[in-house]
Design an enzyme around this catalytic site. Structure first.
Site, PDB file in Angstrom:
ATOM      1  N   TYR A 214       0.452   7.337  -1.071  1.00 36.34           N
ATOM      2  CA  TYR A 214      -0.421   6.413  -1.818  1.00 36.34           C
ATOM      3  C   TYR A 214      -0.614   5.064  -1.117  1.00 36.34           C
ATOM      4  CZ  TYR A 214      -1.317   9.331  -5.904  1.00 36.34           C
ATOM      5  OH  TYR A 214      -1.778  10.308  -6.746  1.00 36.34           O
TER       6      TYR A 214
ATOM      7  N   GLU B 243       3.069   6.912 -19.578  1.00 33.55           N
ATOM      8  CA  GLU B 243       1.970   6.662 -20.516  1.00 33.55           C
ATOM      9  C   GLU B 243       2.387   6.970 -21.958  1.00 33.55           C
ATOM     10  OE1 GLU B 243      -2.453   7.197 -19.507  1.00 33.55           O
ATOM     11  OE2 GLU B 243      -1.928   9.067 -20.516  1.00 33.55           O
TER      12      GLU B 243
ATOM     13  N   ASP C 206      -2.485   0.981 -11.731  1.00 34.47           N
ATOM     14  CA  ASP C 206      -2.474   2.048 -10.730  1.00 34.47           C
ATOM     15  C   ASP C 206      -3.057   1.525  -9.426  1.00 34.47           C
ATOM     16  OD1 ASP C 206      -1.404   3.954 -12.383  1.00 34.47           O
ATOM     17  OD2 ASP C 206      -3.069   5.385 -12.167  1.00 34.47           O
TER      18      ASP C 206
HETATM   19  C1  5GW Z   1       1.659  11.726  -6.452  1.00 34.44           C
HETATM   20  C2  5GW Z   1       1.316  12.977  -6.897  1.00 34.44           C
HETATM   21  C3  5GW Z   1       1.074  13.178  -8.232  1.00 34.44           C
HETATM   22  C4  5GW Z   1       1.145  12.092  -9.100  1.00 34.44           C
HETATM   23  C5  5GW Z   1       1.484  10.837  -8.646  1.00 34.44           C
HETATM   24  C6  5GW Z   1       1.744  10.650  -7.326  1.00 34.44           C
HETATM   25  C7  5GW Z   1       2.076   9.307  -6.835  1.00 34.44           C
HETATM   26  C8  5GW Z   1       1.836   8.189  -7.637  1.00 34.44           C
HETATM   27  C9  5GW Z   1       2.597   9.045  -5.530  1.00 34.44           C
HETATM   28  O1  5GW Z   1       2.880   9.949  -4.722  1.00 34.44           O
HETATM   29  N1  5GW Z   1       2.818   7.761  -5.108  1.00 34.44           N
HETATM   30  C10 5GW Z   1       2.538   6.708  -5.931  1.00 34.44           C
HETATM   31  O2  5GW Z   1       2.698   5.555  -5.501  1.00 34.44           O
HETATM   32  N2  5GW Z   1       2.091   6.923  -7.206  1.00 34.44           N
HETATM   33  C11 5GW Z   1       1.885   5.758  -8.069  1.00 34.44           C
HETATM   34  O3  5GW Z   1       1.800   6.152  -9.426  1.00 34.44           O
HETATM   35  C12 5GW Z   1       0.552   5.082  -7.736  1.00 34.44           C
HETATM   36  O4  5GW Z   1       0.658   3.708  -7.963  1.00 34.44           O
HETATM   37  C13 5GW Z   1      -0.389   5.717  -8.723  1.00 34.44           C
HETATM   38  O5  5GW Z   1      -1.565   4.959  -8.936  1.00 34.44           O
HETATM   39  C14 5GW Z   1       0.497   5.840  -9.941  1.00 34.44           C
HETATM   40  C15 5GW Z   1       0.070   6.913 -10.963  1.00 34.44           C
HETATM   41  O6  5GW Z   1      -0.248   8.112 -10.333  1.00 34.44           O
HETATM   42  P1  5GW Z   1      -1.760   8.633 -10.241  1.00 34.44           P
HETATM   43  O7  5GW Z   1      -2.661   7.484  -9.955  1.00 34.44           O
HETATM   44  O8  5GW Z   1      -1.838   9.754  -9.268  1.00 34.44           O
HETATM   45  O9  5GW Z   1      -2.027   9.149 -11.716  1.00 34.44           O
HETATM   46  P2  5GW Z   1      -3.473   9.428 -12.383  1.00 34.44           P
HETATM   47  O10 5GW Z   1      -3.174   9.759 -13.825  1.00 34.44           O
HETATM   48  O11 5GW Z   1      -4.305   8.172 -12.275  1.00 34.44           O
HETATM   49  O12 5GW Z   1      -4.106  10.551 -11.628  1.00 34.44           O
HETATM   50 MN    MN Z   2      -4.365   6.603 -10.954  1.00 34.02          MN
END
Ligand code: 5GW
Ligand code: MN
Length: 351
Positions: free
Chosen positions: A114, A291, A199
């Site tokens: 990320y 959440e 996020d």
């Molecule tokens: C990786 C795979 C699946 C779900 C989360 C991750 C992940 C999230 C990661 O590998 N590294 C990471 O830093 N995150 C953090 O968690 C980010 O800040 C991310 O914005 C937050 C939430 O995960 P998202 O954005 O993938 O969730 P959704 O619900 O917005 O798709």
């Molecule tokens: Mn997200």
């Protein structure tokens, strides 16, 4: 003998009238009476108050009989404003917040891959997020070397916080609460007034300013602003600390956008982390991780402000007519097969 009787009688009359007089006095002045003359001239904490006032400003008068928006809810039943375009005057708010000299911290997590989202996030934030204020970007990452060098505006700085990474993505997402809590106590409280926790897979595409700031604030999830209570995806298993019964709940708040004063964010993140740990001990994990716990927190600790989906949008959803601005939008990412529960939910919701 006669003389003694007379004196006893006089004494009794005196005692009765004394009691009667005091009871009357008590009734009129139930509290203690102070003689104030000497105290009125001594100092008070109020002597240190600064006189704040707004300068002359020209703007349209608010109109009691014609609200700025009639197509959306502007106020919760507990009198927290819901922030929509057209409902506030940013010039008035800026004057107030500049007078208070507020500084704002924004927390983002870039764990593992990320880190690729950081550049766009910060570059667009430089254009749109709290322009003119002191801003600290707090980037939590396990890959310090991958954080790009970005030139920032005056009064803005990037603070990189090296943190461990967790194997399960659920844990990566949930542990944000623990890290926000720990750094709020030790660091943020000394550096900023407000925290905005979001996020990282996002970009700013329109203004986000001090209109979002409040004691504590949550954001309407862009997928559920119009949903019924029973279709909110709260945690529904009673064994979980995040459990919310189907006859309760105000809104479905997004896990990816909340904030408030550092103290309030500390309380919120502390609650969520502790609830997660309790569940972990009982071998249960809430359906939408952080959440779900956030939604439980806001049910019983009502936020003092709520952000409309203008502040958290995803272009996978069809934009409704009431959405006048898209200020902060999800960056499309490859939902590979493992990530799944989330991708599946989004997919089924859009069908
Ligand atoms: C990786 C795979 C699946 C779900 C989360 C991750 C992940 C999230 C990661 O590998 N590294 C990471 O830093 N995150 C953090 O968690 C980010 O800040 C991310 O914005 C937050 C939430 O995960 P998202 O954005 O993938 O969730 P959704 O619900 O917005 O798709
Ligand atoms: Mn997200």
């Amino acid at each position: 003998m006669v003389c003694a009787k007379k004196w006893i009688f006089v004494l009794a009359v005196l005692m009765v009238s004394f009691c009667w007089y005091n009871m009357r006095r008590m009734a009129l002045h139930p509290s203690l009476v102070f003689h104030c003359n000497s105290q009125l001239t001594s100092s008070s904490q109020f002597d240190l108050l600064k006189q704040d006032f707004l300068h002359r400003m020209l703007y349209e008068k608010p109109n009691v009989l014609s609200p700025p928006r009639s197509d959306v809810l502007m106020m919760t039943p507990w009198f927290a404003p819901i922030v929509w375009n057209g409902t506030y005057n940013i010039d008035i708010l800026n004057t107030q917040f500049h007078q208070k000299n507020v500084s704002i911290g924004i927390t983002i997590f870039a764990i593992k891959k990320y880190t690729v989202f950081i550049k766009t996030f910060i570059e667009t934030a430089e254009k749109f997020f709290m322009v003119g204020y002191e801003v600290n970007y707090y980037v939590f990452t396990d890959r310090v070397g991958d954080i790009p060098n970005i030139t920032l505006g005056e009064g803005r700085q990037l603070v990189i916080l090296e943190v461990p990474s967790y194997n399960r993505w659920q844990e990566v997402s949930m542990r944000r609460m623990e890290m926000i809590r720990d750094h709020s106590r030790q660091r943020f409280v000394n550096e900023v007034d407000y925290l905005v926790c979001v996020d990282v897979d996002m970009r700013f595409s329109d203004d986000v300013g001090v209109e979002i700031l409040s004691h504590s604030f949550g954001t309407l999830h862009p997928g559920y602003y119009a949903a019924s209570r029973t279709s909110f995806t709260y945690e529904r298993r009673q064994q979980s600390t995040a459990y919310i019964p189907t006859d309760e709940g105000d809104f479905y708040y997004a896990g990816g956008y909340f904030g408030g004063t550092v103290e309030e964010v500390y309380k919120l993140s502390n609650f969520c982390h502790n609830a997660m740990m309790t569940d972990k001990g009982n071998n249960i994990e809430a359906i939408w991780q952080d959440e779900s716990y956030l939604n439980k927190y806001f049910l019983y600790h009502k936020p003092t402000k709520i952000l409309s989906p203008e502040y958290l949008w995803d272009n996978n959803y069809e934009a409704p007519a009431f959405l006048k601005r898209r200020r902060f939008v999800a960056v499309p990412k490859n939902h590979d097969a493992i990530r799944n529960k989330r991708a599946l939910r989004d997919y089924s919701r859009n069908k």
